[in-house]
Design an enzyme around this catalytic site. Sequence first.
Site, PDB file in Angstrom:
ATOM      1  N   GLU A  38       2.030  -7.172 -12.163  1.00  0.00           N
ATOM      2  CA  GLU A  38       2.464  -5.821 -11.749  1.00  0.00           C
ATOM      3  C   GLU A  38       1.301  -4.842 -11.865  1.00  0.00           C
ATOM      4  O   GLU A  38       1.116  -3.946 -11.041  1.00  0.00           O
ATOM      5  CB  GLU A  38       3.636  -5.350 -12.630  1.00  0.00           C
ATOM      6  CG  GLU A  38       4.230  -3.995 -12.221  1.00  0.00           C
ATOM      7  CD  GLU A  38       3.608  -2.793 -12.907  1.00  0.00           C
ATOM      8  OE1 GLU A  38       3.811  -1.665 -12.452  1.00  0.00           O
ATOM      9  OE2 GLU A  38       2.866  -2.975 -13.898  1.00  0.00           O
ATOM     10  N   ASP A  60      11.611  -1.216 -16.898  1.00  0.00           N
ATOM     11  CA  ASP A  60      10.187  -1.035 -17.206  1.00  0.00           C
ATOM     12  C   ASP A  60      10.025   0.105 -18.205  1.00  0.00           C
ATOM     13  O   ASP A  60      10.833   1.033 -18.241  1.00  0.00           O
ATOM     14  CB  ASP A  60       9.411  -0.743 -15.906  1.00  0.00           C
ATOM     15  CG  ASP A  60       7.937  -1.121 -16.010  1.00  0.00           C
ATOM     16  OD1 ASP A  60       7.494  -1.545 -17.086  1.00  0.00           O
ATOM     17  OD2 ASP A  60       7.229  -0.978 -14.999  1.00  0.00           O
TER      18      ASP A  60
HETATM   19 ZN   LIG Z   1       1.657  -0.710 -17.179  1.00  0.00          ZN
END
Ligand SMILES: [Zn+2]
Length: 383
Positions: A226, A270
Amino acid sequence: MRSGGRGRSRLRVGDRGLMEPPSLPKRRLLPRLHLLPLMLLALALGSAFYIIWKSWNPGAEELSPSRELRAPLVGSLPEAKLRRVVGQLDPQRLWGTFLHSLLIVRPPGSPGNLQVRKFLEATMQGLSAGWHVELDSFTASTPLGPLDFGNVVATLDPGAARHLTLACHYDSKFFPPGSAPFVGATDSAVPCALLLELVQALDPMLSKTKQQAPSVTLQLLFLDGEEALKEWGPRDSLYGSRHLAQIMESIPHSPGPTRIQAIDLFVLLDLLGAPSPLFYSHFPHTVRWFQRLRSIEKRLHRLNLLQSHPQEVMYFQPGEPPSYVEDDHIPFLQRGVPVLHLIATPFPTVWHTPADTEANLHPPTVHNLSRILAVFLAEYLGL
Ligand SMILES: [Zn+2]
């Protein structure tokens, strides 16, 4: 992920432009008296054209209903069931077994990354509900040269028509040799540990429900790459999610055309684990699921089932998010997947610093989130 600051453009991917037609200007163009006859004439003409068009296109399909309409109608769990679901969660297991196994330096292509990937695969394969675990491995060119990446995709019942898909990224951000170690506790070890604890805690219920072959099943995505390896940009970030979304778009799925279209809802976790996180609904298409999370937070608060939680609603905020956030949902959103983005905004103060460690996590917040999400899953999946 990258966030647009408060003062920056309010472009919001997935709002208008991608998901919805633009609204018409609300300006009166004609005097009021002329409006009614004109409207009737337009209606008559429109109907006539439609009838003619239909007779010329007998095979033309009606527009398919929006994804949201085919999503399940879910109800609140009875209190006894809710208590049973919450009681299945084991804070020690979440922390000691799952989180501790993830809290290592693990940028793409590193030994730590491979170790965590193996741990994720082994954990998912060890569940009694019998998950189908796949590895989407690929090599991509990066500013550091070609690197190997691997997304772990676990699906409870691959034969189910629809998927409730939960995702997190398991890579940690790369810092050049000589930098202080970065273990990304909030970014995103805690989100991955939460997903593992949820499926472990709900394992007997998921196993039982799977026997009844429901139309919607659970799917977990543990995404690699990511983080940007040098500087965030469209070619240096979201390596795993970009690859997986493209692959899922090309794999047929029964009864829908492709796997990506089987996703009912894509929930991305997240930057979780710091105290007092604030979440906002980022997309109008999924606001009802966001509101459900807020209702669950309220309900658990009233039942005294949340710790360090003095107000009824502390996490799931009304109103607009303070900024636009680029994250692993983007490649899915761009393909029309409904997204619920559970990310703390503003970001935790330790974000992308060596202080993003276990010592700076807030365990009551992590366990509260595990309870809210467990109830959400039980309701959505009818456990
Ligand atoms: Zn990060």
